[in-house]
Design a protein around this motif. Structure first.
Motif, PDB file in Angstrom:
ATOM      1  N   GLY A  38       0.833  -1.188   0.000  1.00 42.66           N
ATOM      2  CA  GLY A  38       0.000   0.000   0.000  1.00 42.66           C
ATOM      3  C   GLY A  38       0.871   1.241   0.000  1.00 42.66           C
TER       4      GLY A  38
ATOM      5  N   THR B 108      -3.717   0.299   2.696  1.00 42.02           N
ATOM      6  CA  THR B 108      -3.649  -0.526   1.487  1.00 42.02           C
ATOM      7  C   THR B 108      -4.546   0.077   0.407  1.00 42.02           C
ATOM      8  OG1 THR B 108      -5.436  -1.910   2.321  1.00 42.02           O
ATOM      9  CG2 THR B 108      -3.191  -2.698   2.690  1.00 42.02           C
ATOM     10  N   ARG B 109      -5.285   1.100   0.787  1.00 39.05           N
ATOM     11  CA  ARG B 109      -6.245   1.699  -0.154  1.00 39.05           C
ATOM     12  C   ARG B 109      -6.012   3.191  -0.334  1.00 39.05           C
ATOM     13  NH1 ARG B 109     -11.013  -0.901  -1.366  1.00 39.05           N
ATOM     14  NH2 ARG B 109     -11.028   0.668  -3.008  1.00 39.05           N
TER      15      ARG B 109
ATOM     16  N   ASP C 286      -6.236   4.746  -2.863  1.00 42.44           N
ATOM     17  CA  ASP C 286      -7.240   5.223  -3.816  1.00 42.44           C
ATOM     18  C   ASP C 286      -8.491   5.744  -3.112  1.00 42.44           C
ATOM     19  OD1 ASP C 286      -7.457   2.508  -3.016  1.00 42.44           O
ATOM     20  OD2 ASP C 286      -9.004   2.181  -4.529  1.00 42.44           O
TER      21      ASP C 286
ATOM     22  N   LYS D  27      -4.545  -5.926  -5.377  1.00 36.41           N
ATOM     23  CA  LYS D  27      -3.817  -5.213  -4.324  1.00 36.41           C
ATOM     24  C   LYS D  27      -2.622  -4.471  -4.938  1.00 36.41           C
ATOM     25  CE  LYS D  27      -5.697  -8.127  -1.018  1.00 36.41           C
ATOM     26  NZ  LYS D  27      -6.799  -7.594  -0.237  1.00 36.41           N
TER      27      LYS D  27
ATOM     28  N   ASN E 177      -3.335  -2.643  -9.082  1.00 35.18           N
ATOM     29  CA  ASN E 177      -4.609  -1.936  -9.149  1.00 35.18           C
ATOM     30  C   ASN E 177      -4.360  -0.551  -9.750  1.00 35.18           C
ATOM     31  OD1 ASN E 177      -6.902  -0.364  -8.481  1.00 35.18           O
ATOM     32  ND2 ASN E 177      -7.417  -1.866  -6.888  1.00 35.18           N
TER      33      ASN E 177
ATOM     34  N   ILE F 298      -4.934   2.470  -7.375  1.00 33.60           N
ATOM     35  CA  ILE F 298      -3.942   2.560  -6.304  1.00 33.60           C
ATOM     36  C   ILE F 298      -2.615   3.038  -6.874  1.00 33.60           C
ATOM     37  CG2 ILE F 298      -2.569   1.197  -4.674  1.00 33.60           C
ATOM     38  CD1 ILE F 298      -5.080  -0.530  -4.193  1.00 33.60           C
TER      39      ILE F 298
END
Length: 848
Positions: free
Chosen positions: A251, A275-276, A278, A425, A429, A432
RNA sequence: GCCGAAGUGGCGGAAUAGGCAGACGCGCACGACUCAAAAUCGUGUUCCCUCCGGGAAUGAGGGUUCGAUUCCCUCCUUCGGCACCA
């Protein structure tokens, strides 16, 4: 009184004793097995020495803790491993198959507290007893390489390794909240805390948290490398367990700024891991762990009382309560605010115990729209929820009923509106990945990886372990014991008191020493090392046990390492097997060893359960004692049954009836070879069929040994024996095919049942001693070939008839033969087949 | 909740580049040997039916195929690991 097998008695009856020369041909493993074991030992038959002219094979099976009694699980792990090592040896490999004792540990010390017997005395007594039991297996252990980890000549090097790790910055001391077992009275490594009840791996007691200063090894430095299994032929499940344990997540780290005049500019920057990234535009509040160091400074006077109360309550709760996943989320507003760096939003800072100080940075950004926990928290405390990922094709956002974690398109996200997000992940992605690039450009965040994996806590507040060779001086702090003063010996005169303190700490003089730097008075570390440290390098100790120049001899290392085949239980997946891989990589980086991995091939045996399918345990009284079985049946039968009764990697419940079948087979082997009055020889006997079966069996047994398929080795050998009994009735005895069959049979039997094979080979067939120095026979492919084959014929998917054709028959010939069958014609009912398939010469399928 | 392994006769299990399901063994039944028993040897033993014949069956249901224990999909059960991991 010895009871003769009835078959032999029956023979004796038909042949009056006076008409035959007297010869003892009774099957008597109790006499035979110790006799051969003594001879093999006297002849050093299994001594493994460097031989550059031969390929080497290092076969290793996990060494036992000297509990005092070998149980059936040890036999199950070790004897099939021995059989495979023997097979490798017969294939021409120079095989090293060592054995030793993992001799430090708590049970001996706990027993000492109970009855006052010194752990050293008890341990060596147990070792002596277990060595005898191990020898009764008839395994090819090279006892000259035995290593006992509590021997000062061994732990001297355990200490030395600690010092090397310390010198290279891989061993360090730190204060932290650590796991402590109140029953074992010692701290534990994270790996040694098991299951959701967080119990001690050794005794099952729930562990508690304590703030203590302890020694750690920097295992996390190798987290990424430990996730790489490219060089390993290991079971998938072990790789998965280790991968999950390390728990890598990809992340970004993002800097939020706390608004507070109590903090310096530096202090006010708070990094969160996510981890996100975005979903950053949807971060509508922050949550700190209650123990987070900034909490006191950002709490406003109005909120102080509530925050203090919540912190106190969180501190009181045990980890178990706190980590209960279904527990309702609770938290308190600190009164403080932070700036979301991507959109400048002013967002409140809360504390909640669902954020853990021990993972990430102890602070999170909360995105209620796209994280279930944050969603629940926001709903409960009426915090804003902003949708930033919308399922593709959906126009207007309704009110969110739950956190949305699926794929979609970024919305309400400034420059990123319209960017696609999938469920991958990290960099895979697109959403991300794009945001990470942007964060790095803006200087407010960067790509980051976080691990669940923790450094290895190795301090134990116990006596019976290798001393940690460190000295503390008021002036010079911690320093290692000079290497020429190793080993730091464990004192023998200690008091056994269940005080929760190490006996070493209570010893009146032992800890007093001088500082290696200034020469002034100093104190030794009184904790000892986790015994997993001892077992992290035992495979190296076997190379040259009790070497006084180095932990191992270099020439031995270069010849034998790495371990080619390692066998043992899967329960060590995230403990020993992870520790030893770390250890090996650390030694490599310190220039002590070469190679990336210590053990190339790993295979795990399953568990032998009790007859009632429950776990065997002394308290249940359902244990199967191998000593009694050896007395009753002999080691060969026990070995063979353990290989036969289950798929080795699966295990199965013990069956005291089942072993009778294996014992019967063993006696039938014996009888076949020793019967003084075999059926008459037929001079016209055609040995082709027998040879075919012998070489077919040899082929499958060879394959099965290679692949640890022990159960089918035994069933193949049983089948071939039945075949040989038939051949004997047909007059085969004395024919060349018979001679070959008996030789090959015993060679295939040798790894499984080393004693009976040796007895029959050497004393019955009169072949040169020892069968264990013979080479594995070669498969004669020509002899193994069938000359006619029988094929089932299916009509519309149902087997209706069988046809016999020459093995070299062509497809057309087979089709014709199939159609010629009256039965097939009957089912065709006069119709013309649409299709005829000859599958691999194994089956004919006629479709109407 | 997530990850993994596994479900085949009364029992342990065998058979997967898709090709005779149940090898081998235990147990059970019957027979031989025995005064008898044990041991040994032999025969049989997935289930069902209208039993010299036929049908069903590899956790359940579906799919692909001439053909599926094996490959694909959806479930169920058991075991193991992880679990408020951001």
């Amino acid at each position: 009184m010895e009871k003769k097998p009835a078959a032999i008695q029956a023979v004796a009856k038909t042949q009056p004793a006076e008409s035959k020369p007297k010869r003892d041909i009774s099957f008597n493993p109790q006499e035979m097995e110790p006799r051969w074991q003594a001879k093999w030992e006297a002849d050093k038959l299994y001594r493994a020495v460097i031989d550059p002219s031969r390929p080497k094979h290092y076969a290793l099976t996990m060494l036992p803790y000297p509990s005092g009694d070998l149980h059936i699980g040890h036999w199950y792990a070790m004897t099939p491993s021995d059989a495979r090592a023997r097979f490798k040896r017969m294939q021409g490999y120079n095989v090293l198959f060592p054995m030793g004792f993992d001799a430090f540990g708590l049970p001996a010390e706990n027993a000492a507290i109970k009855d006052g017997i010194h752990p050293m005395k008890r341990t060596y007594q147990n070792i002596e007893r277990m060595r005898k039991q191990l020898k009764s297996m008839g395994a090819m252990f090279d006892w000259e390489r035995e290593a006992v980890s509590c021997d000062p000549r061994y732990y001297r090097w355990t200490e030395w390794f600690f010092i090397q790790l310390y010198k290279h910055g891989l061993a360090y001391r730190k204060m932290s909240a650590v796991d402590f077992c109140p029953n074992c009275n010692t701290t534990l490594a994270r790996e040694q805390v098991i299951g959701e009840n967080r119990v001690c791996e050794r005794c099952g007691t729930p562990v508690i948290k304590k703030d203590l200063e302890q020694w750690f090894f920097k295992t996390t430095k190798y987290a990424d490398e430990l996730l790489n299994f490219d060089e390993l032929d290991w079971p998938e499940r072990v790789k998965v367990l280790q991968t999950n344990w390390i728990g890598r997540s990809e992340g970004a780290e993002v800097q939020f700024t706390v608004i507070s005049d109590q903090l310096s500019v530096e202090e006010s920057k708070v990094t969160v891991f996510t981890t996100r990234p975005d979903t950053l535009w949807g971060a509508t509040f922050m949550v700190f762990a209650p123990e987070h160091p900034l909490v006191d400074k950002i709490t406003t006077p109005e909120q102080r009382e509530a925050v203090e109360a919540y912190k106190a309550q969180a501190a009181r709760q045990s980890d178990i309560e706190r980590e209960a996943a279904d527990k309702e989320k609770t938290g308190v507003f600190t009164g403080g605010y932070a700036i979301n760096p991507v959109n400048g939003a002013r967002i409140p800072i809360w504390i909640a115990d669902y954020v853990l100080m021990s993972y990430g940075t102890g602070a999170i950004m909360a995105v209620p729209a796209h994280d279930e926990r944050d969603f629940a928290f926001a709903k409960k405390y009426d915090l804003p929820i902003v949708e930033v990922i919308r399922p593709e094709g959906q126009e207007e956002a309704g009110e969110l009923k739950a956190a949305y974690t699926g794929p979609g398109v970024m919305v309400n996200s400034g420059p990123f509106n319209g960017t696609k997000v999938n469920t991958e992940k990290g960099r895979k992605n697109p959403g991300i990945s794009a945001v990470i690039d942007w964060l790095e450009q803006q200087g407010i965040g960067k790509e980051a990886v976080n691990y669940r994996y923790r450094d290895w806590l190795i301090s134990r507040q116990r006596y019976w372990g290798a001393p940690i060779p460190m000295i503390y001086c008021e002036k010079d702090g911690w320093n290692p014991v000079p290497e020429d003063q190793l080993p730091v010996l464990l004192p023998e005169d200690v008091e056994w008191k269940p005080t929760g303190e190490s006996p070493l700490k209570l010893h009146p003089t032992w800890k007093n020493t001088t500082c290696p730097v200034c020469g002034g008075p100093a104190e030794r570390e009184t904790d000892t090392m986790d015994t997993f440290m001892c077992s992290s390098w035992y495979h190296l100790a076997y190379l040259s046990p009790y070497n006084d120049k180095a932990p191992f001899d270099e020439a031995e290392y270069n010849y034998w390492m790495p371990v080619d085949t390692y066998t043992g239980g899967i329960e060590h997946a995230t403990m020993h097997l992870l520790y030893t891989r770390f250890f090996h990589k650390a030694l490599r980086d310190m220039g002590i060893t070469e190679g990336n991995e210590p053990m190339i091939q790993l295979r795990n045996q399953g568990m032998v359960l009790a007859e009632d399918h429950s776990k065997m345990s002394k308290s249940r009284g359902n244990v199967v004692a191998p000593d009694l079985l050896v007395n009753k049946y002999g080691a060969d039968t026990v070995r063979a049954y353990l290989m036969f009764f289950a798929r080795w990697e699966m295990g199965a419940p013990w069956d005291s009836q089942g072993i009778e079948g294996t014992a019967r087979w063993m006696r039938r082997v014996w009888t076949l070879f020793t019967d003084p009055t075999p059926p008459q020889t037929d001079p016209a006997y055609d040995g082709r069929h027998l040879r075919r079966r012998v070489h077919q069996t040899l082929k499958s047994v060879t394959h099965d040994f290679e692949n640890f398929e022990f159960n089918t080795i035994i069933s193949s050998l049983m089948e071939l024996l039945n075949e040989m009994y038939k051949a004997r009735e047909a007059g085969a005895v004395g024919s060349p095919a018979w001679e070959e069959a008996t030789e090959i049979y015993l060679k295939m039997l040798a790894p499984v049942a080393p004693h009976i094979a040796e007895e029959l080979w050497t004393n019955q067939l009169g072949k040169p001693y020892s069968i264990h120095q013979q080479l594995w026979p070669q498969v004669d492919e020509e002899a193994a070939k069938e000359d006619v084959i029988e094929l089932p014929v299916q009509v519309n998917g149902k087997v209706r008839d069988r046809i016999t054709v020459p093995a070299d028959a062509g497809e057309e010939e087979i089709k014709a033969a199939a159609l010629a069958s009256a039965v097939v014609q009957k089912y065709l009912e006069g119709k013309t087949p649409k299709k005829i398939i000859v599958a691999n010469k194994r089956l004919v399928s006629v479709v109407v």
